[in-house]
Design a protein around this motif. Structure first.
Motif, short mmCIF file in Angstrom:
data_model
loop_
_atom_site.label_atom_id
_atom_site.label_comp_id
_atom_site.label_asym_id
_atom_site.label_seq_id
_atom_site.Cartn_x
_atom_site.Cartn_y
_atom_site.Cartn_z
N ARG A 1 1.69 6.46 -9.64
CA ARG A 1 2.39 6.16 -8.39
C ARG A 1 3.39 5.03 -8.58
O ARG A 1 3.19 4.13 -9.40
N VAL A 2 4.44 5.08 -7.79
CA VAL A 2 5.48 4.06 -7.80
C VAL A 2 5.50 3.40 -6.43
O VAL A 2 5.58 4.07 -5.40
N ASN A 3 5.39 2.07 -6.42
CA ASN A 3 5.40 1.33 -5.17
C ASN A 3 6.70 1.56 -4.42
O ASN A 3 7.77 1.69 -5.02
N VAL A 4 6.62 1.63 -3.10
CA VAL A 4 7.79 1.91 -2.29
C VAL A 4 8.88 0.86 -2.49
O VAL A 4 10.07 1.17 -2.45
N SER B 1 0.82 -1.21 0.00
CA SER B 1 0.00 0.00 0.00
C SER B 1 0.85 1.26 0.00
O SER B 1 0.35 2.35 -0.28
N GLY B 2 2.13 1.14 0.33
CA GLY B 2 3.00 2.30 0.35
C GLY B 2 3.40 2.71 -1.05
O GLY B 2 3.71 1.86 -1.89
N HIS B 3 3.39 4.02 -1.34
CA HIS B 3 3.78 4.48 -2.66
C HIS B 3 4.32 5.91 -2.58
O HIS B 3 4.12 6.62 -1.60
N VAL B 4 5.02 6.28 -3.63
CA VAL B 4 5.44 7.68 -3.81
C VAL B 4 4.99 8.10 -5.20
O VAL B 4 4.78 7.27 -6.08
N SER B 5 4.83 9.40 -5.41
CA SER B 5 4.32 9.85 -6.70
C SER B 5 5.40 9.81 -7.76
O SER B 5 6.60 9.89 -7.48
N ALA B 6 4.96 9.71 -9.01
CA ALA B 6 5.89 9.69 -10.13
C ALA B 6 6.69 10.98 -10.19
O ALA B 6 7.89 10.97 -10.53
N SER B 7 6.06 12.10 -9.87
CA SER B 7 6.77 13.38 -9.88
C SER B 7 7.93 13.37 -8.89
O SER B 7 9.02 13.87 -9.17
#
Length: 332
Positions: free
Chosen positions: A45-48, A7-13
């Motif tokens: 989004r990119v998975n952590v 469920s953890g992610h960071v944005s593509a930007s």
């Protein structure tokens, strides 16, 4: 390095920061990246776990323990996606931090941010309810937060203290030099401590799409005031500022007009209008500017204008204009 849940992610930007930095600092390494550059946009989004892998690979190529700090120092508003645009529109750092808490999930959704106050200090804290993403991920995240804050304020101020939940690295002095304060490791929570007075710090002017858009709207509002078209002097400016601050409600707008919510509502009724109508009109005009600029997705715009979700934004826009946001954008 401990794994996180999916469920953890960071944005593509945000992830694009790594590609931008390597292009600038080490183009030879950038050319060997085994990862595709993600498309820009907060909803991409990119998975952590993928983000961990990217940082691990980069460290293996560079073998530089200061890598996460050098990467963080390269951050620009564009790397923060919607949050970068929104923060550039705030009046002071207090509003920017409030928006950080509101939009953090769009940029960096790992462990949730908790904002606390202790006497004259502001504490930004992250626990480990979703696990520990590890030294590289946390170091980049906190480094980006501090570097981005320094980028926003007119007079940069160092944190009072920084601490990490992770084990102490061999280059602790690099961290102290970067943050400009004592840095502790092996703590119960990851934390950045600022003087509470920093909340009132004005932001320097930002060269961003949103700032340009708001400047254009300010000129429009000024012309409307001169032409006598505004129902209540200062109302549209107060509405615009309240929307940008994420507080588009009657009491907040009334506060900015130095009156009470009940008095504002009564004055609008006397002029055959309502707070909902005036708010919706300003929101739609702001939405049109965003759609014409073409830099933000519909979900971004919905969040920027403080709608509960994209669907609510779409319905409101269509109710006022007779056209959906997507069709309006295509026609213009």
């Amino acid at each position: 390095m401990n794994a996180l849940s999916n469920s953890g992610h960071v944005s593509a930007s945000y992830v694009n920061l790594l590609f931008d930095w390597l292009d600038h600092a080490r183009p030879d390494v950038s050319q060997r990246l085994p990862f595709a550059r993600p498309a820009a946009g907060d909803l991409n989004r990119v998975n952590v776990l993928q983000w961990q892998a990217m940082l691990d690979w980069t460290y293996q190529q560079l073998e530089d323990p200061a890598m996460p700090l050098k990467l963080a120092a390269h951050v620009r508003p564009a790397n923060m996606g919607l949050l970068g645009y929104v923060a550039s529109c705030c009046n002071n750092l207090g509003e920017a931090f409030a928006r950080l808490q509101q939009f953090e999930n769009l940029v960096y959704s790992v462990n949730s941010l908790q904002v606390n106050f202790s006497e004259d200090q502001l504490l930004l804290q992250w626990g480990a309810e979703r696990g520990k993403p590890g030294h590289w991920v946390d170091s980049v995240a906190i480094g980006v937060l501090v570097a981005f804050t320094r980028h926003l304020v007119a007079v940069p101020v160092d944190p009072l203290k920084v601490q990490f939940i992770n084990a102490e690295p061999g280059n602790k002095e690099d961290f102290r030099a970067f943050f400009g304060c004592d840095v502790h490791f092996n703590q119960q929570v990851t934390e950045v401590v600022w003087p509470v007075t920093l909340l009132d710090a004005p932001l320097k002017s930002a060269d961003s799409v949103m700032r340009t858009m708001l400047d254009q709207q300010a000129q429009l509002l000024l012309s409307q005031v001169k032409a006598g078209e505004e129902t209540i002097p200062g109302l549209q400016k107060a509405l615009q500022e309240s929307i940008s601050a994420g507080l588009p409600n009657l009491d907040e707008v009334a506060r900015r007009l130095c009156t009470s919510g009940r008095s504002l509502q009564r004055r609008l009724q006397e002029q055959g209008s309502s707070f909902r109508h005036e708010l919706e009109s300003v929101r739609v005009e702001m939405a049109k500017s965003c759609l014409n600029a073409g830099n933000l997705s519909l979900a971004d715009i919905a969040n920027l204008l403080a709608y509960n979700d994209q669907s609510a934004f779409t319905h409101a826009f269509k109710r006022v204009t007779g056209s959906s946001p997507a069709k309006y954008q295509q026609a213009n």
